[in-house]
Design a protein around this motif. Structure first.
Motif, PDB file in Angstrom:
ATOM      1  N   ALA A 325     124.328  13.559  17.572  1.00  0.00           N
ATOM      2  CA  ALA A 325     123.572  14.808  17.445  1.00  0.00           C
ATOM      3  C   ALA A 325     122.407  14.587  16.485  1.00  0.00           C
ATOM      4  O   ALA A 325     122.454  13.692  15.650  1.00  0.00           O
ATOM      5  N   PRO A 326     121.370  15.399  16.576  1.00  0.00           N
ATOM      6  CA  PRO A 326     120.177  15.132  15.776  1.00  0.00           C
ATOM      7  C   PRO A 326     120.284  15.531  14.301  1.00  0.00           C
ATOM      8  O   PRO A 326     119.538  15.035  13.490  1.00  0.00           O
ATOM      9  N   THR A 327     121.212  16.422  13.965  1.00  0.00           N
ATOM     10  CA  THR A 327     121.322  16.815  12.556  1.00  0.00           C
ATOM     11  C   THR A 327     122.770  16.754  12.109  1.00  0.00           C
ATOM     12  O   THR A 327     123.703  16.803  12.917  1.00  0.00           O
ATOM     13  N   GLU A 328     122.918  16.711  10.798  1.00  0.00           N
ATOM     14  CA  GLU A 328     124.237  16.668  10.182  1.00  0.00           C
ATOM     15  C   GLU A 328     125.049  17.923  10.541  1.00  0.00           C
ATOM     16  O   GLU A 328     126.221  17.850  10.884  1.00  0.00           O
ATOM     17  N   ILE A 329     124.388  19.064  10.476  1.00  0.00           N
ATOM     18  CA  ILE A 329     125.085  20.326  10.755  1.00  0.00           C
ATOM     19  C   ILE A 329     125.620  20.342  12.182  1.00  0.00           C
ATOM     20  O   ILE A 329     126.762  20.723  12.442  1.00  0.00           O
ATOM     21  N   VAL A 375     137.172   8.222  19.928  1.00  0.00           N
ATOM     22  CA  VAL A 375     136.023   9.127  20.036  1.00  0.00           C
ATOM     23  C   VAL A 375     135.332   9.295  18.686  1.00  0.00           C
ATOM     24  O   VAL A 375     135.987   9.591  17.687  1.00  0.00           O
ATOM     25  N   ALA A 376     134.025   9.099  18.659  1.00  0.00           N
ATOM     26  CA  ALA A 376     133.271   9.316  17.428  1.00  0.00           C
ATOM     27  C   ALA A 376     132.150  10.309  17.682  1.00  0.00           C
ATOM     28  O   ALA A 376     131.492  10.278  18.712  1.00  0.00           O
ATOM     29  N   VAL A 377     131.990  11.209  16.704  1.00  0.00           N
ATOM     30  CA  VAL A 377     130.884  12.160  16.753  1.00  0.00           C
ATOM     31  C   VAL A 377     130.035  11.886  15.534  1.00  0.00           C
ATOM     32  O   VAL A 377     130.571  11.578  14.476  1.00  0.00           O
ATOM     33  N   GLY A 378     128.721  11.957  15.650  1.00  0.00           N
ATOM     34  CA  GLY A 378     127.935  11.692  14.454  1.00  0.00           C
ATOM     35  C   GLY A 378     126.454  11.903  14.653  1.00  0.00           C
ATOM     36  O   GLY A 378     126.010  12.464  15.654  1.00  0.00           O
ATOM     37  N   THR A 379     125.725  11.451  13.654  1.00  0.00           N
ATOM     38  CA  THR A 379     124.267  11.499  13.720  1.00  0.00           C
ATOM     39  C   THR A 379     123.781  10.104  14.088  1.00  0.00           C
ATOM     40  O   THR A 379     124.558   9.283  14.556  1.00  0.00           O
ATOM     41  N   HIS A 380     122.502   9.850  13.826  1.00  0.00           N
ATOM     42  CA  HIS A 380     121.990   8.515  14.129  1.00  0.00           C
ATOM     43  C   HIS A 380     122.677   7.438  13.297  1.00  0.00           C
ATOM     44  O   HIS A 380     122.484   6.258  13.528  1.00  0.00           O
ATOM     45  N   ILE A 552     118.851  25.703  11.517  1.00  0.00           N
ATOM     46  CA  ILE A 552     119.882  26.145  12.458  1.00  0.00           C
ATOM     47  C   ILE A 552     119.396  26.102  13.899  1.00  0.00           C
ATOM     48  O   ILE A 552     120.099  26.472  14.809  1.00  0.00           O
ATOM     49  N   GLU A 553     118.191  25.623  14.063  1.00  0.00           N
ATOM     50  CA  GLU A 553     117.548  25.739  15.375  1.00  0.00           C
ATOM     51  C   GLU A 553     118.392  25.313  16.573  1.00  0.00           C
ATOM     52  O   GLU A 553     118.546  26.041  17.527  1.00  0.00           O
ATOM     53  N   VAL A 554     118.901  24.131  16.534  1.00  0.00           N
ATOM     54  CA  VAL A 554     119.526  23.594  17.740  1.00  0.00           C
ATOM     55  C   VAL A 554     121.036  23.670  17.738  1.00  0.00           C
ATOM     56  O   VAL A 554     121.683  23.280  16.790  1.00  0.00           O
TER      57      VAL A 554
END
Ligand code: ADP
Ligand code: MG
Length: 699
Positions: A325-329, A375-380, A552-554
């Motif tokens: 995902a593009p952001t930490e949040i 399964v891993a979820v994360g940022t760049h 909070i945009e995306v």
């Protein structure tokens, strides 16, 4: 093509340049060789046959060209206000010429009682016309006053060093004394030239600098735009070709993970659109080729669940999967959501972001490397070199437009075979943009919203209605709903924005007094932990109001939040407004989006507000946005380097874009490796361009 090509000559060796200006050209405009200068196109032209009489100058004159005598040259003012003033007289009247910078140098070059061609932009000071920093050229027998005069992009520093419009044009003129027709060979195949009626490359480059007529100028621009777009479509066609031959993991079966989830854990019925996209993914992944698919779906259309099921498919075939995902949040939120879906099935999910550190990080890295974490979820952070997967089979990239093409490519390097790639974007991408940005991907569309969604009511109000708006918002909160109040903060470092956010927060506190209401605030200046804590208070339902910036945009998903107030809405672009609005309307309650804007709005802003009121269709909005703003500002594509064209505009030149796409596909089909002799120059040029751009990271 060889190393003693005249086009590689340093620009300083050109008449009128020299070492000093050469250095400056390099620094200011990245022009270091003859070739660079050749591709430094004029952005407009002046018809040199048009001479204005000074007496005829009116406030709407804008740029004028006059011929007259300099009758007075004086320095006026003191210290920092010092300036050089000269009077130009042409028999019909006189006008003042002014220099605020470089006065000393200018003074040395000017002669009184001498005739000049003077060119510049007219401005009015106390009702009297003058021209600041005009361009002057001595009028003598050699002066060419026929034809069109090119005007080049230049900078103040270059102007001060004597490279203003006219002298710049002289430099390019001397360039064409050195560079001959055979130095600029044709690169396009001749059948393309004929079919699309394109002038030759040499002709085009010559004419774009020095057109004799308007028709020549148009023909040159057309040909060069065509070439630009064709080059990008050729790159895309070649990458596509690579995809089709790139071996990928073969997902042979649909097993217990996928079916078990579908039958026992899916919290709702999939929409038909979701089912269709899943089917496309299943077909792709069963071919033994690498999947490169873009899932396009409006905000709230339910892309996440599709991604989760694609990941389960990977696991059924013994592979790991990740979502980026593009952001930490957002990563955090996806992590929570995916964990709660998969943990009941006994599947371990890990979160890897920049703020996961120390022992925890070490353990996750180990688990990914030995395969014990499926399964891993994360940022760049997921694509950093240190992160190794045991066998990554599926990589999902959410909200792609924040990722550059290069970053996407890096995922491929993680394994013997690259993983299947699923890119998800909530911003519908207009066709022309998709053709240039994602032309290498197959596209799936989720064109259906889950049932039971209510249309979001969107209204636009000016500041004077603020009290009414806030009363309304409070009444919604009293019904148990949650509310977003968003402030523009384009650059997180902008101090004024920060101050207005804090002032806004204080004001919100007056409307929502402590004790009765709870307010949370998130913005980019908080450290990630604090931001996440505050966000969690809102997501968990503890806070009624979230005062926030566009962080909070995306993607953030809080179904109970039914009101979105956007402050200074005129400062947002259409696509961004649409993204923000997509944060509400996710539950079953009637939702509202209120656009608060200043009292004085430009026509553009008014138009944006009424488009928002009129439509909820993300696709229509994206098209309008592209039309109104151009592609560079949207989707953060500017830095991606993929759609940076010198002349072409993917909105205005969509016809050429379509043509080049067809032509590129045909050519690649005929000669996939560009090995035929007649394609060698084209191949060479494309490789050279690829080398200079982000494309090189892909192929
Ligand atoms: P987006 O496409 O914007 O990423 P999400 O995946 O976040 O949308 O989904 C938005 C909301 O809709 C979530 O709360 C999700 O659980 C819900 N949702 C997704 N698909 C369906 C469906 N088929 N039926 C009902 N609700 C759904
Ligand atoms: Mg999403």
């Amino acid at each position: 093509m060889n190393s003693n090509n005249i086009l590689d000559t340093p620009v300083e060796f050109l008449k009128g340049v020299g070492p000093q200006r050469g250095e400056l050209l390099k620094k200011e405009l990245e022009i270091s060789t003859f070739e660079d200068l050749l591709y430094h196109y004029p952005y407009r032209y002046f018809d040199r046959t048009q001479v204005t009489k000074i007496a005829q100058i009116v406030p709407s004159s804008e740029f004028v060209q006059m011929i007259g005598k300099l009758v007075n040259i004086n320095e006026e003012g003191e210290g920092r206000k010092k300036r050089l003033v000269a009077t130009l007289f042409d028999g019909s009247g006189s006008i003042e010429l002014v220099w605020f910078q470089g006065a000393q140098w200018v003074r040395k070059t000017l002669m009184e009682q001498t005739t000049y061609i003077v060119f510049g932009r007219v401005s009015y000071f106390n009702g009297v016309p003058n021209i600041a920093h005009p361009e002057l050229e001595l009028l003598n027998a050699e002066t060419n006053i026929a034809g069109m005069q090119p005007v080049y992009p230049t900078t103040e520093k270059l102007r001060q060093k004597g490279l203003s419009n006219r002298s710049f044009a002289k430099v390019t003129q001397s360039l064409f004394e050195k560079v001959k027709q055979h130095d600029i060979p044709e690169i396009l195949p001749s059948n393309i030239l004929t079919q699309y009626r394109l002038c030759s490359r040499y002709q085009a480059i010559r004419w774009i600098h020095f057109p004799d007529t308007d028709e020549h100028m148009q023909a040159a621009r057309y040909r060069l735009k065509w070439e630009e777009l064709f080059a990008s479509q050729m790159m895309i066609a070649r990458i596509r070709l690579q995809h089709t031959i790139q071996q990928g993991w073969k997902f042979e079966k649909v097993g217990e993970y996928f079916n078990g989830f579908y039958n026992n854990h899916l919290p709702f019925q999939l929409t038909n659109a979701q089912k269709r996209v899943l089917k496309e993914i299943r077909i792709d992944t069963a071919t033994g080729k690498q999947m490169n698919r873009l899932v396009q779906g409006d905000v709230g259309s339910g892309k996440t669940i599709v991604a989760v099921m694609a990941m389960l498919l990977a696991m059924d075939n013994g592979f790991q999967a990740c979502m980026m995902a593009p952001t930490e949040i957002l990563a955090q939120q996806h992590f929570q959501g995916i964990k709660s879906l998969l943990e009941p099935m006994g599947i371990a999910v890990a979160l890897l972001t920049g703020s996961v550190k120390g022992k925890e990080r070490k353990e996750i890295l180990k688990g990914l490397a030995d395969g014990s974490i499926p399964v891993a979820v994360g940022t760049h952070a997921l694509i950093e070199d240190k992160v190794q997967f045991h066998n990554l089979g599926m990589a999902v990239i959410d909200e792609q437009h924040r990722f550059g093409v290069g970053q996407r490519a890096r995922l491929w390097e993680k394994n013997a075979h690259p993983p299947h790639i699923l890119v998800m974007t909530a911003t519908p991408i207009p066709r022309t943009l998709a053709m240039t940005m994602y032309g290498d991907l197959d596209v799936s569309v989720i064109d259906e919203l889950p049932p039971g969604r209510q249309e979001i009511k969107t209204i636009y109000r000016t500041d004077i209605y603020r009290a009414k708006v806030m009363e309304f918002v409070r009444s919604e909160v009293d019904k148990g709903r949650q509310v977003y109040i968003v402030y523009p903060l384009i650059e997180e470092s902008e101090k004024m924005d920060y101050e207005s956010l804090i002032a806004g927060y204080d004001q919100v506190k007056i409307w929502f007094p402590e004790g009765k209401y709870r307010i949370a605030m998130v913005h980019g200046r908080q450290d990630p932990e604090e931001r996440q804590r505050n966000m969690a208070r809102f997501i968990g339902g503890d806070a009624n109001v979230l005062v926030a910036t566009t962080v909070i945009e995306v993607g953030v998903n809080v179904p109970n939040a039914s009101v979105m107030v956007i402050e200074s809405a005129e400062r947002f672009g259409l696509s961004q407004l649409h993204q923000l609005r997509g944060r509400v309307g996710r539950g079953s309650e009637q939702s509202y989006c209120i656009l608060l804007a200043g009292n004085k709005l430009s026509e553009d802003s008014k138009q944006r507000m009424s488009i928002m009121e009129a439509t909820a269709n993300g696709f229509v909005i994206a098209e309008k946005d592209l039309e109104m703003r151009g592609p560079g500002d949207i989707y953060g594509t500017r830095q991606s380097g993929v759609i940076k064209f010198k002349l072409a505009d993917i909105v205005q030149d969509s016809t050429i874009l379509e043509q080049t796409r067809v032509a590129a596909q045909q050519l690649i089909a005929e000669d996939p490796g560009l090995t035929l002799p007649q394609h060698q120059l084209l191949k060479y040029t494309l490789l050279k361009q690829a080398h200079q751009s982000e494309w090189s990271k892909i192929s």
